[in-house]
Every structure is written in C-alpha cells, then in structure tokens.
Enzyme design. Structure first.
Site, PDB file in Angstrom:
ATOM      1  N   ASP A  72     -13.606   1.965   7.239  1.00 60.35           N
ATOM      2  CA  ASP A  72     -12.647   2.743   6.438  1.00 60.35           C
ATOM      3  C   ASP A  72     -13.315   3.301   5.183  1.00 60.35           C
ATOM      4  O   ASP A  72     -13.029   4.425   4.774  1.00 60.35           O
ATOM      5  CB  ASP A  72     -11.416   1.916   6.052  1.00 60.35           C
ATOM      6  CG  ASP A  72     -10.413   2.766   5.284  1.00 60.35           C
ATOM      7  OD1 ASP A  72     -10.019   3.822   5.819  1.00 60.35           O
ATOM      8  OD2 ASP A  72     -10.063   2.416   4.145  1.00 60.35           O
ATOM      9  N   HIS A  75       0.857  -1.186   0.000  1.00 59.11           N
ATOM     10  CA  HIS A  75       0.000   0.000   0.000  1.00 59.11           C
ATOM     11  C   HIS A  75       0.890   1.232   0.000  1.00 59.11           C
ATOM     12  O   HIS A  75       2.020   1.187   0.471  1.00 59.11           O
ATOM     13  CB  HIS A  75      -0.897  -0.003   1.239  1.00 59.11           C
ATOM     14  CG  HIS A  75      -2.090   0.891   1.096  1.00 59.11           C
ATOM     15  ND1 HIS A  75      -3.183   0.548   0.350  1.00 59.11           N
ATOM     16  CD2 HIS A  75      -2.358   2.121   1.593  1.00 59.11           C
ATOM     17  CE1 HIS A  75      -4.083   1.513   0.407  1.00 59.11           C
ATOM     18  NE2 HIS A  75      -3.600   2.488   1.148  1.00 59.11           N
ATOM     19  N   ARG A  89     -13.107  11.843   5.009  1.00 54.19           N
ATOM     20  CA  ARG A  89     -11.841  12.575   5.167  1.00 54.19           C
ATOM     21  C   ARG A  89     -11.474  13.293   3.878  1.00 54.19           C
ATOM     22  O   ARG A  89     -10.954  14.408   3.894  1.00 54.19           O
ATOM     23  CB  ARG A  89     -10.711  11.612   5.564  1.00 54.19           C
ATOM     24  CG  ARG A  89     -10.842  11.127   7.001  1.00 54.19           C
ATOM     25  CD  ARG A  89      -9.933   9.944   7.263  1.00 54.19           C
ATOM     26  NE  ARG A  89      -8.546  10.243   7.054  1.00 54.19           N
ATOM     27  CZ  ARG A  89      -7.664   9.411   6.498  1.00 54.19           C
ATOM     28  NH1 ARG A  89      -8.040   8.200   6.103  1.00 54.19           N
ATOM     29  NH2 ARG A  89      -6.418   9.768   6.333  1.00 54.19           N
ATOM     30  N   SER A 125      -6.490   3.875   8.735  1.00 51.20           N
ATOM     31  CA  SER A 125      -7.127   3.622   7.435  1.00 51.20           C
ATOM     32  C   SER A 125      -6.402   2.498   6.704  1.00 51.20           C
ATOM     33  O   SER A 125      -7.006   1.536   6.221  1.00 51.20           O
ATOM     34  CB  SER A 125      -7.089   4.914   6.609  1.00 51.20           C
ATOM     35  OG  SER A 125      -7.409   4.661   5.268  1.00 51.20           O
ATOM     36  N   LYS A 147      -7.797  -1.853   6.671  1.00 52.02           N
ATOM     37  CA  LYS A 147      -8.215  -2.612   5.482  1.00 52.02           C
ATOM     38  C   LYS A 147      -7.186  -3.668   5.088  1.00 52.02           C
ATOM     39  O   LYS A 147      -7.535  -4.747   4.625  1.00 52.02           O
ATOM     40  CB  LYS A 147      -8.594  -1.719   4.299  1.00 52.02           C
ATOM     41  CG  LYS A 147      -7.566  -0.781   3.778  1.00 52.02           C
ATOM     42  CD  LYS A 147      -8.150   0.020   2.596  1.00 52.02           C
ATOM     43  CE  LYS A 147      -7.282   1.197   2.230  1.00 52.02           C
ATOM     44  NZ  LYS A 147      -7.412   2.335   3.147  1.00 52.02           N
TER      45      LYS A 147
HETATM   46  N1  URA Z   1      -4.169   5.478   1.842  1.00 51.13           N
HETATM   47  C1  URA Z   1      -5.185   5.011   2.624  1.00 51.13           C
HETATM   48  O1  URA Z   1      -5.686   3.913   2.407  1.00 51.13           O
HETATM   49  N2  URA Z   1      -5.603   5.767   3.628  1.00 51.13           N
HETATM   50  C2  URA Z   1      -5.089   6.953   3.915  1.00 51.13           C
HETATM   51  O2  URA Z   1      -5.520   7.577   4.863  1.00 51.13           O
HETATM   52  C3  URA Z   1      -4.040   7.468   3.106  1.00 51.13           C
HETATM   53  C4  URA Z   1      -3.595   6.697   2.057  1.00 51.13           C
END
Ligand code: URA
Length: 441
Positions: free
Chosen positions: A161, A82, A168, A183, A187
């Site tokens: 999320d 990620h 957000r 966040s 996930k």
């Molecule tokens: N990627 C995410 O999944 N969440 C965030 O808050 C920032 C980047």
C-alpha cells in the site's frame, strides 16, 4: 505469467484470478513489476473496475505483502478508524486520543496526503520531532502504554500500500472502489485490530462524489472486512465544503489540539466525537450511542483526551508542548493573504475540492511522489456556508512561504471558483455531516 498480458486483459475489461493479482502485488517487492507497469494497471482498474472476488484477492495480496501484527497481549478492544479522504478533515487526531481515553486501544496506520485531500502522517510530521516510521516493537509498546499509536505504512506493515498509495497519488488513479477498498483494508487489517470504523465521504471534495458510489464503496469495505473476520461500521458523511475551517498540515494540527482542549467546537469536532462513539460501541466499551457520546465528550471536558495526545506525541519523539501552545510550537507561514468576497449576499457554496487544490498549490500537498510538502502552508476559512457576507470582506486566509508567491494568483482563482454567493440563504448542512450509518454494530 507476464504483467503486460494482465494489464492488457484488465484494459480490455477482463477478469484476473487471485493468483494473477498475487503475481502483480508480489512483483512490487522484488521489482519484477516496475512502477510504470503498475501505473498502467492502476489506470486500467480505474476504468474497468474489479469484481468482489478480484477486490478481495487484491486486499489479501496487499495485506500479505507485510506482517499482520499480533496485539492480543494488549487487553481490551483494539479498534481503528479510517476516512476515505477529505478536506479540512482532522478527525483522526481528535477521535484517537478520545477513544483511547475511554478505554479503546487505537493502533492507527495512516497515509499521507492523497490528491487534494490531507493525510494524517503529513499533519503529524508538522509537530517538531514527531516520527511516523517506528519499528514494530515500538508500535506495540506505544499502543500498550498510551492506548494509541499513529504510524505510516512501513516495510513491515502493508508495504504494497505504501508503494501503490504514492503511485496512485501521482497518476490520478485514486478514484476507484476496488483500489480504495484494498488500500484501506490492507493496512487496517494488518494492524491487529478487532474492528474498524470508516468515515466514507461523499460530495464535491470526496473521491466518490456521487452518493451511490460512496455507498457502493462502503458496502465493498463492510463486506470484504466482514468476510475476513473484522466487523466494519460505516458513517456516510458529506464533504461538500471543508469539514473544519483549517486546511493544511500544521493548521489542522492546531485545530485538532483546540478541539481536544475543548476550545473549538465545530463540525469537525462534532464528527470526531460521533466517530469516536462508534469506536466505543464497536469495541463493546459502551452499549448505547447516547452513553458513548457522553463518555467521549467527558474525555474532552476532563482533559484526559488531550493528555493522551500529549503522551503519544512524546512517545513518538514529538514536542508535547504543542498541546499547550500550538501556535508557538508548530511551523507558521511567513505570508498570509486574504481571499475576499467578490459580492455581497449569502454564502451558498465553499467547494471543498477547489479549496483542497488551492491549498496544494500553496505547498500543502504533492504533485509528484518525491515532492516535499510545506507543513505551514494552507488555508484558514473565515466564513462558512450559510453566512451572510459583504463584498470585500475576507472569506479565507491563504498561508504560504515567499518562494510559493507565484502560485498565489492561481490559488485565489481556485477559491473564486469554490464560492457561490447568492441572494437567498442556502439550506444549512447537517451539523455533524452524517447522512447514514450502516455495517456492523
Ligand atoms: N485512504 C486510503 O488509505 N486509501 C485510499 O485509497 C483512499 C483513502
């Protein structure tokens, strides 16, 4: 317990207990804590922060808002990646098929565009027919059959999320270490993975502009992920100019296909390979970085990575011909306008934040939760930092639909503020953009 009291306490710099954080998160599902109260709470967290105990409680509560998937029936390592968010950053679409072709299963749950940054889901949806909202059974089956699957937060996987991410985005509450940590980890830990590789960005176009904040974010995720039994490996990378030369959903999918086909070699494809190599190392599929990188390059050279991408696209309902002819299959904007160099000299800056904002203005991103995005809109960068440019020469192309024409002057103005042209050549950025590596090995 009342949400308003918890918001007030956080606003005034107080701490919340895990039970109180759980109460707020549970209130998302049954609407007892409505979005206006969550918006206020999010802003209080942006200003006041959370300590590690609160942050971990938020990760756990968000993770428990859905199911934790069991992928133990799939043999071999399950590793995901990620990014904390960047501009012109399509690494996920390259590294996931590469890692899958090298024997790592990549069960990826991603997000949509956030602020000025692009999101993997929005990019994938520019492939005609591609579905990111699959039921859990399909998620498991496709992960097993293709070695990768690419979906979004659902009612089953990290629903808290999904709600908070969209909120957000529309309330300017993205830039917060505890909120980003929760966040991402909520996930990712729901996916049933064995480990996680993170690309933590720092610089003009990153949510954490200062390196020390990006490092603090990275440590927060390494520590909380590790304490919850998931090794996390971090690459700290620069996000001063856009990573790749394409910014915008369909434009970035095309760049990814070209990267997988081996016809595009740039900072974006290099970083994708570095991240994929870390996934191989974390998954124990390779023992040493040089060998891992070689294997990843091999998966591009022998076509096996592109073949994986083709398979997963077909499995998720998309048109796999995008892998053969992305220009014809992907949506294209009818209007293209140049942005030209205001003077001659050396291109010293092409600031990612302004490029991301300009791309959003053209329709590639959202201003409110319910906004539709234009898959075809975006910006193609023609000249990179370090180039010598001549006044009037096109530095970028803006892609948009006629309905968005009114936004063109503002987008051009943003690009004018993005570039700095000087009399001296700048120091060149590192080819892979990697500043540091840490966390699990
Ligand atoms: N990627 C995410 O999944 N969440 C965030 O808050 C920032 C980047």
């Amino acid at each position: 317990m009342r949400a308003v009291d918890l918001i007030r306490r956080k606003r005034d710099g107080g701490r919340l207990t895990p039970a109180e954080i759980g109460f707020l998160v549970d209130g998302i599902a049954d609407y007892t804590v409505p979005d206006y109260q969550w918006s206020a709470f999010l802003m209080a967290v942006v200003w006041r922060g959370m300590d590690p105990v609160e942050t971990r409680a938020l990760v756990e509560a968000m993770l428990e808002s859905g199911s934790v998937i069991d992928l133990s029936a799939i043999p071999g390592p399950k590793i995901d990646k990620h990014s904390t968010g960047g501009v012109g950053d399509t690494t996920s679409l390259i590294l996931a098929p590469v890692a899958a072709a090298c024997g790592v299963t990549v069960p990826m749950v991603s997000g949509r565009g956030l602020g000025h940054t692009g999101g993997t889901l929005d990019k994938l949806e520019s492939i005609p027919g591609f579905r990111v909202d699959l039921p859990l059974g399909d998620y498991r089956r496709i992960a097993r059959d293709c070695g990768l699957v690419l979906i979004g937060q659902t009612d089953e996987i990290a629903p808290a999320d999904r709600f908070l991410y969209a909120l957000r985005d529309a309330t300017a509450t993205v830039e917060s270490i505890p909120l980003i940590t929760a966040s991402i980890l909520s996930k990712k830990l729901a996916e049933g993975i064995d480990g996680l590789v993170l690309d933590v960005k720092t610089g003009d176009g990153a949510f954490m502009r200062r390196r020390e904040d990006a490092e603090a974010l990275a440590h927060s995720m390494v520590e909380i992920g590790g304490s919850m039994g998931k090794p996390v490996r971090v690459l700290l990378t620069t996000m001063d100019e856009p990573l790749g030369t394409s910014v915008g959903n369909a434009l970035e999918v095309r760049a990814a296909v070209e990267g997988l086909a081996g016809t595009r070699r740039d900072a974006m494809t290099e970083l994708s390979l570095e991240l994929a190599a870390e996934m191989l190392l974390l998954g124990g599929v390779a023992a040493e970085r040089g060998a891992a990188l070689e294997r990843c390059r091999g998966a591009i050279a022998d076509g096996s990575a592109l073949e994986r991408f083709r398979r997963v696209i077909a499995a998720q309902g998309g048109d796999p011909r995008v892998c053969d002819d992305p220009v014809r299959v992907l949506p294209r904007a009818p209007c293209v306008a140049p942005f030209v160099a205001p003077r001659s000299g050396w291109l010293r800056q092409f600031r990612a934040w302004s490029v991301g904002q300009a791309s959003m203005l053209l329709g590639a991103g959202r201003a409110t939760v319910t906004d539709a995005i234009d898959q075809a809109a975006g910006i193609e960068i023609l000249r990179r930092v370090g180039a010598s440019v001549t006044v009037g020469e096109p530095l970028a192309e803006l892609h948009f639909r006629p309905e968005r024409g009114a936004a063109l002057p503002a987008a051009l103005e943003l690009l004018a503020s993005a570039v700095e042209i000087g009399d001296e050549a700048p120091a060149s950025p590192p080819a892979t953009r990697i500043l540091n590596r840490f966390g699990a090995t």
